[in-house]
Design an enzyme around this catalytic site. Structure first.
Site, mmCIF file in Angstrom:
data_model
loop_
_atom_site.group_PDB
_atom_site.id
_atom_site.type_symbol
_atom_site.label_atom_id
_atom_site.label_comp_id
_atom_site.label_asym_id
_atom_site.label_seq_id
_atom_site.Cartn_x
_atom_site.Cartn_y
_atom_site.Cartn_z
ATOM 1 N N GLU A 1 0.836 -1.209 0.000
ATOM 2 C CA GLU A 1 0.000 0.000 0.000
ATOM 3 C C GLU A 1 0.866 1.251 0.000
ATOM 4 O O GLU A 1 2.058 1.207 0.332
ATOM 5 C CB GLU A 1 -0.934 0.009 1.214
ATOM 6 C CG GLU A 1 -0.205 0.206 2.529
ATOM 7 C CD GLU A 1 -0.818 1.316 3.394
ATOM 8 O OE1 GLU A 1 -1.199 2.374 2.841
ATOM 9 O OE2 GLU A 1 -0.904 1.110 4.618
ATOM 10 N N LYS B 1 -4.985 10.767 -0.046
ATOM 11 C CA LYS B 1 -5.146 9.381 0.376
ATOM 12 C C LYS B 1 -6.406 8.862 -0.301
ATOM 13 O O LYS B 1 -7.500 9.380 -0.073
ATOM 14 C CB LYS B 1 -5.255 9.370 1.893
ATOM 15 C CG LYS B 1 -5.883 8.157 2.521
ATOM 16 C CD LYS B 1 -6.005 8.346 4.031
ATOM 17 C CE LYS B 1 -7.184 7.601 4.603
ATOM 18 N NZ LYS B 1 -7.419 7.856 6.016
ATOM 19 N N VAL C 1 -5.476 0.659 2.260
ATOM 20 C CA VAL C 1 -5.554 -0.799 2.179
ATOM 21 C C VAL C 1 -6.719 -1.204 1.270
ATOM 22 O O VAL C 1 -6.579 -2.085 0.416
ATOM 23 C CB VAL C 1 -5.729 -1.404 3.584
ATOM 24 C CG1 VAL C 1 -6.160 -2.855 3.513
ATOM 25 C CG2 VAL C 1 -4.426 -1.269 4.367
ATOM 26 N N ASP D 1 -17.869 6.228 11.696
ATOM 27 C CA ASP D 1 -16.667 6.162 10.867
ATOM 28 C C ASP D 1 -16.097 4.747 10.905
ATOM 29 O O ASP D 1 -15.461 4.344 11.873
ATOM 30 C CB ASP D 1 -15.646 7.177 11.385
ATOM 31 C CG ASP D 1 -14.402 7.258 10.515
ATOM 32 O OD1 ASP D 1 -14.317 6.513 9.520
ATOM 33 O OD2 ASP D 1 -13.524 8.074 10.834
ATOM 34 N N SER E 1 -13.815 2.148 8.574
ATOM 35 C CA SER E 1 -12.931 2.149 7.409
ATOM 36 C C SER E 1 -13.442 1.229 6.309
ATOM 37 O O SER E 1 -13.900 0.112 6.574
ATOM 38 C CB SER E 1 -11.531 1.706 7.813
ATOM 39 O OG SER E 1 -10.712 1.601 6.663
ATOM 40 N N ALA E 2 -13.319 1.701 5.070
ATOM 41 C CA ALA E 2 -13.651 0.862 3.916
ATOM 42 C C ALA E 2 -12.718 -0.333 3.814
ATOM 43 O O ALA E 2 -13.026 -1.301 3.110
ATOM 44 C CB ALA E 2 -13.577 1.687 2.636
ATOM 45 N N ASP E 3 -11.593 -0.287 4.524
ATOM 46 C CA ASP E 3 -10.685 -1.440 4.539
ATOM 47 C C ASP E 3 -11.435 -2.704 4.954
ATOM 48 O O ASP E 3 -11.206 -3.779 4.411
ATOM 49 C CB ASP E 3 -9.539 -1.225 5.539
ATOM 50 C CG ASP E 3 -8.570 -0.124 5.124
ATOM 51 O OD1 ASP E 3 -8.734 0.436 4.031
ATOM 52 O OD2 ASP E 3 -7.657 0.176 5.924
ATOM 53 N N LYS F 1 -4.875 -0.185 13.144
ATOM 54 C CA LYS F 1 -4.148 0.943 13.721
ATOM 55 C C LYS F 1 -4.788 1.295 15.057
ATOM 56 O O LYS F 1 -6.008 1.345 15.195
ATOM 57 C CB LYS F 1 -4.089 2.127 12.767
ATOM 58 C CG LYS F 1 -5.381 2.491 12.149
ATOM 59 C CD LYS F 1 -5.183 3.473 11.013
ATOM 60 C CE LYS F 1 -6.528 3.734 10.376
ATOM 61 N NZ LYS F 1 -6.446 4.533 9.175
HETATM 62 N N1 PSU Z 1 -2.433 2.584 9.404
HETATM 63 C C1 PSU Z 1 -1.382 3.378 9.712
HETATM 64 N N2 PSU Z 1 -1.138 4.466 8.952
HETATM 65 C C2 PSU Z 1 -1.909 4.745 7.876
HETATM 66 C C3 PSU Z 1 -2.983 3.900 7.553
HETATM 67 C C4 PSU Z 1 -3.203 2.830 8.349
HETATM 68 O O1 PSU Z 1 -0.699 3.136 10.660
HETATM 69 O O2 PSU Z 1 -1.648 5.727 7.212
HETATM 70 C C5 PSU Z 1 -3.802 4.204 6.338
HETATM 71 C C6 PSU Z 1 -3.922 2.937 5.509
HETATM 72 O O3 PSU Z 1 -3.687 3.290 4.169
HETATM 73 C C7 PSU Z 1 -5.330 2.505 5.742
HETATM 74 C C8 PSU Z 1 -6.034 3.830 5.887
HETATM 75 O O4 PSU Z 1 -5.840 1.740 4.703
HETATM 76 O O5 PSU Z 1 -5.135 4.581 6.703
HETATM 77 C C9 PSU Z 1 -7.394 3.714 6.494
HETATM 78 O O6 PSU Z 1 -7.965 4.968 6.537
HETATM 79 P P1 PSU Z 1 -9.499 5.123 6.948
HETATM 80 O O7 PSU Z 1 -9.545 4.659 8.373
HETATM 81 O O8 PSU Z 1 -9.820 6.580 6.772
HETATM 82 O O9 PSU Z 1 -10.264 4.203 6.034
HETATM 83 MN MN MN Z 2 -12.770 6.724 7.850
#
Ligand code: PSU
Ligand code: MN
Length: 295
Positions: free
Chosen positions: A18, A77, A97, A128, A130-132, A149
């Site tokens: 990623e 991002k 991700v 909130d 994550s789409a992950d 995280k």
């Molecule tokens: N974990 C980290 N640093 C990051 C991310 C995850 O320690 O920068 C990033 C990854 O790219 C992950 C994204 O897929 O944050 C998820 O963001 P969100 O929660 O907004 O979906």
């Molecule tokens: Mn988010």
């Protein structure tokens, strides 16, 4: 080489990497170092690193070093939902991700690595998520990470992964790692002691044709890991400050990560770099085992 919607520049065996860390997750000064350490960890195991991202309106699997250097100067991002618009505006961006897995799967890559996945974020009523997590639910692949995280709600995230049918495997641990620190106190039911152990589970997943991913959770390397106490203290303070500053949406993660780096005097950053490198290496080791002929 392809002229389709994505440009694929790697031949198997390769590991998808990623690039969310390259544009948002890490401060500018260490972005390239992180990428180089990940690439080296993969190459040293005889596997090709395939950094994925959007460069000049092209979704690219296998970004070149000069492209990574330029991308590291951007802040965008991109998650899966953002890809069509980013391509339409001839844009640039690191992929989360979710977007990385989506593009890796299109390119036929099975194994991917990241630092930590996004999760169910706090406060829970922010909605909130994550789409992950949803991409993990619908993409048959192996993702190597150090868990979620730590800024997310780990318990709620683990529950959601279960709901979504994602197979969560502890790599040499029976606890979900808490990103910078080895234990979250949350038990994992499935443990693999080696890349071979992950491959055994993955082969059964393929035989069953399950849709969801196999999520391999690797504790951060001991030499750089934070203690649970330091991690939790810094996190509590950063979360409180983010509430006061009314940070929301995709900005929450980068805000907290950079604030926690300050609060831990750079130790969280060192852990982040170390675990990115280590996870890339584990992903490459798994890739190698999958390529071995079956007896
Ligand atoms: N974990 C980290 N640093 C990051 C991310 C995850 O320690 O920068 C990033 C990854 O790219 C992950 C994204 O897929 O944050 C998820 O963001 P969100 O929660 O907004 O979906
Ligand atoms: Mn988010």
């Amino acid at each position: 080489m392809t002229d389709g919607p994505i440009t694929v520049r790697v031949d198997a065996p390769a590991v998808a990497l990623e690039t969310g860390f390259l544009t948002r997750g890490l401060p500018g000064a260490v972005r390239l170092e992180a990428a180089q350490r990940m690439a080296e960890a993969v190459r040293s195991r005889g596997v090709e690193p395939a950094f994925i991202g959007v460069f000049r309106g092209q979704a690219i699997v296998g970004l070149a070093l000069y492209e990574l250097e330029l991308l590291a100067q951007h802040e965008e991002k991109l998650s899966t939902r953002d890809l069509p618009a980013a391509l339409a505006r001839h844009g640039y961006g690191g992929t989360t991700v979710a977007a990385t897995m989506f593009l890796a799967h299109l390119a036929g890559l099975t194994v991917a690595a990241t630092g930590g996945i996004g999760g169910v974020h706090r406060p829970l009523d922010s909605g909130d998520v994550s789409a992950d997590l949803y991409e993990l639910a619908r993409t048959p692949s192996i993702l190597v990470c150090s868990g979620v995280k730590a800024i997310a709600d780990l318990r709620a995230t683990l529950e959601r992964l279960e709901t979504l049918g994602v197979t969560v495997v502890g790599y040499g641990t029976d606890q979900l790692p808490a990103f910078w620190s080895p234990d979250s106190g949350l038990a994992l039911d499935t443990v693999a002691e080696s890349a071979e152990g992950v491959a055994e589970i993955w082969r059964r997943a393929r035989a069953l044709n399950t849709l969801g991913a196999t999520l391999v959770c690797v504790p951060p390397p001991r030499e750089v890991a934070l203690t649970t106490e330091e991690s939790e203290q810094a996190l509590a303070q950063a979360l409180e400050e983010s509430r006061v500053a009314r940070v929301t949406g995709p900005d929450v993660t980068p805000y907290l990560l950079s604030r926690i780096a300050e609060l831990t005097e750079g130790r969280s950053l060192r852990a982040n770099l170390g675990l990115l490198e280590n996870n890339a290496g584990v992903a490459a080791a798994i890739r190698r085992v999958l390529d071995r002929p079956q007896s």
